[in-house]
Structure formats: structure tokens, C-alpha cells
Design a protein around this motif. Sequence first.
Motif, PDB file in Angstrom:
ATOM      1  N   LEU A  13       0.840  -1.189   0.000  1.00  0.00           N
ATOM      2  CA  LEU A  13       0.000   0.000   0.000  1.00  0.00           C
ATOM      3  C   LEU A  13       0.878   1.243   0.000  1.00  0.00           C
ATOM      4  N   HIS A  14       0.340   2.324  -0.547  1.00  0.00           N
ATOM      5  CA  HIS A  14       1.039   3.613  -0.577  1.00  0.00           C
ATOM      6  C   HIS A  14       0.025   4.700  -0.252  1.00  0.00           C
ATOM      7  N   GLY A  15       0.292   5.469   0.791  1.00  0.00           N
ATOM      8  CA  GLY A  15      -0.594   6.565   1.177  1.00  0.00           C
ATOM      9  C   GLY A  15      -0.054   7.889   0.676  1.00  0.00           C
ATOM     10  N   LEU A  49      -2.138  -1.379   6.486  1.00  0.00           N
ATOM     11  CA  LEU A  49      -3.073  -0.305   6.171  1.00  0.00           C
ATOM     12  C   LEU A  49      -2.843   0.891   7.084  1.00  0.00           C
ATOM     13  N   ASP A  50      -2.538   0.653   8.357  1.00  0.00           N
ATOM     14  CA  ASP A  50      -2.329   1.763   9.290  1.00  0.00           C
ATOM     15  C   ASP A  50      -1.179   2.662   8.837  1.00  0.00           C
ATOM     16  N   ALA A  51      -0.062   2.080   8.438  1.00  0.00           N
ATOM     17  CA  ALA A  51       1.079   2.893   7.979  1.00  0.00           C
ATOM     18  C   ALA A  51       0.723   3.655   6.706  1.00  0.00           C
ATOM     19  N   ALA A  52      -0.025   3.029   5.806  1.00  0.00           N
ATOM     20  CA  ALA A  52      -0.436   3.714   4.572  1.00  0.00           C
ATOM     21  C   ALA A  52      -1.384   4.874   4.888  1.00  0.00           C
ATOM     22  N   ILE A  53      -2.269   4.676   5.855  1.00  0.00           N
ATOM     23  CA  ILE A  53      -3.181   5.752   6.256  1.00  0.00           C
ATOM     24  C   ILE A  53      -2.376   6.924   6.820  1.00  0.00           C
ATOM     25  N   TRP A  54      -1.379   6.630   7.674  1.00  0.00           N
ATOM     26  CA  TRP A  54      -0.523   7.722   8.171  1.00  0.00           C
ATOM     27  C   TRP A  54       0.136   8.444   7.012  1.00  0.00           C
ATOM     28  N   ALA A  56      -0.996   8.873   4.002  1.00  0.00           N
ATOM     29  CA  ALA A  56      -1.999   9.727   3.360  1.00  0.00           C
ATOM     30  C   ALA A  56      -2.326  10.945   4.222  1.00  0.00           C
ATOM     31  N   GLU A  57      -2.491  10.728   5.520  1.00  0.00           N
ATOM     32  CA  GLU A  57      -2.892  11.815   6.414  1.00  0.00           C
ATOM     33  C   GLU A  57      -1.795  12.859   6.596  1.00  0.00           C
ATOM     34  N   LEU A  58      -0.547  12.440   6.541  1.00  0.00           N
ATOM     35  CA  LEU A  58       0.561  13.366   6.779  1.00  0.00           C
ATOM     36  C   LEU A  58       1.187  13.910   5.500  1.00  0.00           C
ATOM     37  N   ALA A  59       0.739  13.427   4.365  1.00  0.00           N
ATOM     38  CA  ALA A  59       1.325  13.847   3.090  1.00  0.00           C
ATOM     39  C   ALA A  59       1.115  15.338   2.844  1.00  0.00           C
ATOM     40  N   ALA A  60       2.087  15.937   2.186  1.00  0.00           N
ATOM     41  CA  ALA A  60       1.992  17.345   1.795  1.00  0.00           C
ATOM     42  C   ALA A  60       0.964  17.482   0.676  1.00  0.00           C
ATOM     43  N   GLY A  61       0.471  18.691   0.522  1.00  0.00           N
ATOM     44  CA  GLY A  61      -0.441  18.956  -0.581  1.00  0.00           C
ATOM     45  C   GLY A  61      -1.855  19.203  -0.115  1.00  0.00           C
ATOM     46  N   ASN A  90      11.157  -4.844  11.550  1.00  0.00           N
ATOM     47  CA  ASN A  90      10.320  -4.056  10.648  1.00  0.00           C
ATOM     48  C   ASN A  90       8.845  -4.231  11.026  1.00  0.00           C
ATOM     49  N   PRO A  91       8.437  -3.782  12.228  1.00  0.00           N
ATOM     50  CA  PRO A  91       7.056  -3.991  12.659  1.00  0.00           C
ATOM     51  C   PRO A  91       6.034  -3.239  11.819  1.00  0.00           C
ATOM     52  N   THR A  92       6.433  -2.140  11.184  1.00  0.00           N
ATOM     53  CA  THR A  92       5.487  -1.403  10.339  1.00  0.00           C
ATOM     54  C   THR A  92       5.439  -1.978   8.929  1.00  0.00           C
ATOM     55  N   ARG A  93       6.259  -2.985   8.681  1.00  0.00           N
ATOM     56  CA  ARG A  93       6.369  -3.614   7.355  1.00  0.00           C
ATOM     57  C   ARG A  93       6.457  -2.537   6.273  1.00  0.00           C
ATOM     58  N   SER A  94       7.442  -1.665   6.451  1.00  0.00           N
ATOM     59  CA  SER A  94       7.692  -0.559   5.533  1.00  0.00           C
ATOM     60  C   SER A  94       8.879  -0.884   4.652  1.00  0.00           C
ATOM     61  N   TYR A  95       8.742  -0.535   3.364  1.00  0.00           N
ATOM     62  CA  TYR A  95       9.748  -0.905   2.379  1.00  0.00           C
ATOM     63  C   TYR A  95      10.053   0.276   1.466  1.00  0.00           C
ATOM     64  N   ARG A  96      11.088   0.086   0.637  1.00  0.00           N
ATOM     65  CA  ARG A  96      11.414   1.078  -0.378  1.00  0.00           C
ATOM     66  C   ARG A  96      12.038   0.377  -1.575  1.00  0.00           C
ATOM     67  N   SER A  97      11.953   1.049  -2.731  1.00  0.00           N
ATOM     68  CA  SER A  97      12.501   0.505  -3.976  1.00  0.00           C
ATOM     69  C   SER A  97      12.977   1.657  -4.852  1.00  0.00           C
ATOM     70  N   ARG A  98      13.975   1.398  -5.659  1.00  0.00           N
ATOM     71  CA  ARG A  98      14.416   2.392  -6.643  1.00  0.00           C
ATOM     72  C   ARG A  98      13.619   2.273  -7.937  1.00  0.00           C
ATOM     73  N   LYS A  99      12.858   1.217  -8.053  1.00  0.00           N
ATOM     74  CA  LYS A  99      12.035   0.983  -9.240  1.00  0.00           C
ATOM     75  C   LYS A  99      10.595   1.395  -8.941  1.00  0.00           C
ATOM     76  N   PRO A 100       9.825   1.680  -9.975  1.00  0.00           N
ATOM     77  CA  PRO A 100       8.450   2.175  -9.764  1.00  0.00           C
ATOM     78  C   PRO A 100       7.546   1.174  -9.062  1.00  0.00           C
TER      79      PRO A 100
END
Length: 138
Positions: A13-15, A49-54, A56-61, A90-100
Motif C-alpha cells: 500500500l502507498h498513502g 493499512l495503518d502505515a499507509a493511512i498515516w 496519506a494523512e501526513l502527506a503534503a499537498g 520491521n514492525p510497520t512492514r515498511s519498504y522502499r525501492s528504486r524501481k516504480p
Amino acid sequence: MSLSPTPFSPAFLHGTKADLKIGDLIEVGYASNFLKETTLSWVYFTSTLDAAIWGAELAAGEGRERVYLVEATDPYEDDPNLTDKKFQGNPTRSYRSRKPLKVIAEVLHWQGHSPEQIQNMRQGLERLRQLGSDVIID
């Protein structure tokens, strides 16, 4: 450790506040949702879902808060911004990638945090900014 997508990969998921369509790609090279002056070389996502909601809620714009179901298109790794330094493992199961990330669907029904929780989180982030500790390991 680098992880690769498999037919049995977890849902991601991505918020954000970005208005995206199914099939759109979330790519590197855009400003951070949290540090506007910072262009990121990674895209960030989560399996909770909780991390994705954060996100979305904290995103700029000014746009509507959105949570998207996304697919990793290539290997990814644990997000060091939320692992090891702040939370062991990694309790928030947060990840990153250099690819789309490919947008698969928008999650339309989710329960956001209370205004008090969001205000407390924003105050905590502001304290980090004031201390110069609002660094994203990119």
C-alpha cells in the motif's frame, strides 16, 4: 537484504494525496510527501493499512487523502527510516525501492486516525524538524 516480488508477495500500500489512476507508476525523482524540498531516489510503501493511512494523512499537498494498492515492479528492501534505528526489525512492514510501484487499485473505504492523533503526530514531526532530526535516509 533485498527482496524480490514473487507470485505470493504480500499486498503493498502507498498513502498519499496524489490523484493517481490504475496503471500509473509511482516513480523516484519526486518531492517527498514529508520534506517538500527533498527529491527522493526511492519510492516508499508498506504492507500495513495503518502505515499507509498515516502516509496519506501526513502527506503534503491539498488533495484528498488516498491509499493505493500497489505492486512492486522490482526488488525492494526494508525502509531504514522506520527499521533498526527507530523500531527493531520491521514492525510497520515498511519498504522502499528504486524501481516504480504500479498502482493496482485505490482503497476507498478506510478509517483514518482521530484529529487528536494526527495533531500529536504532526507536533512530533515538528519537534523533529526543530531538532534537525527530520532526516530521510535516502
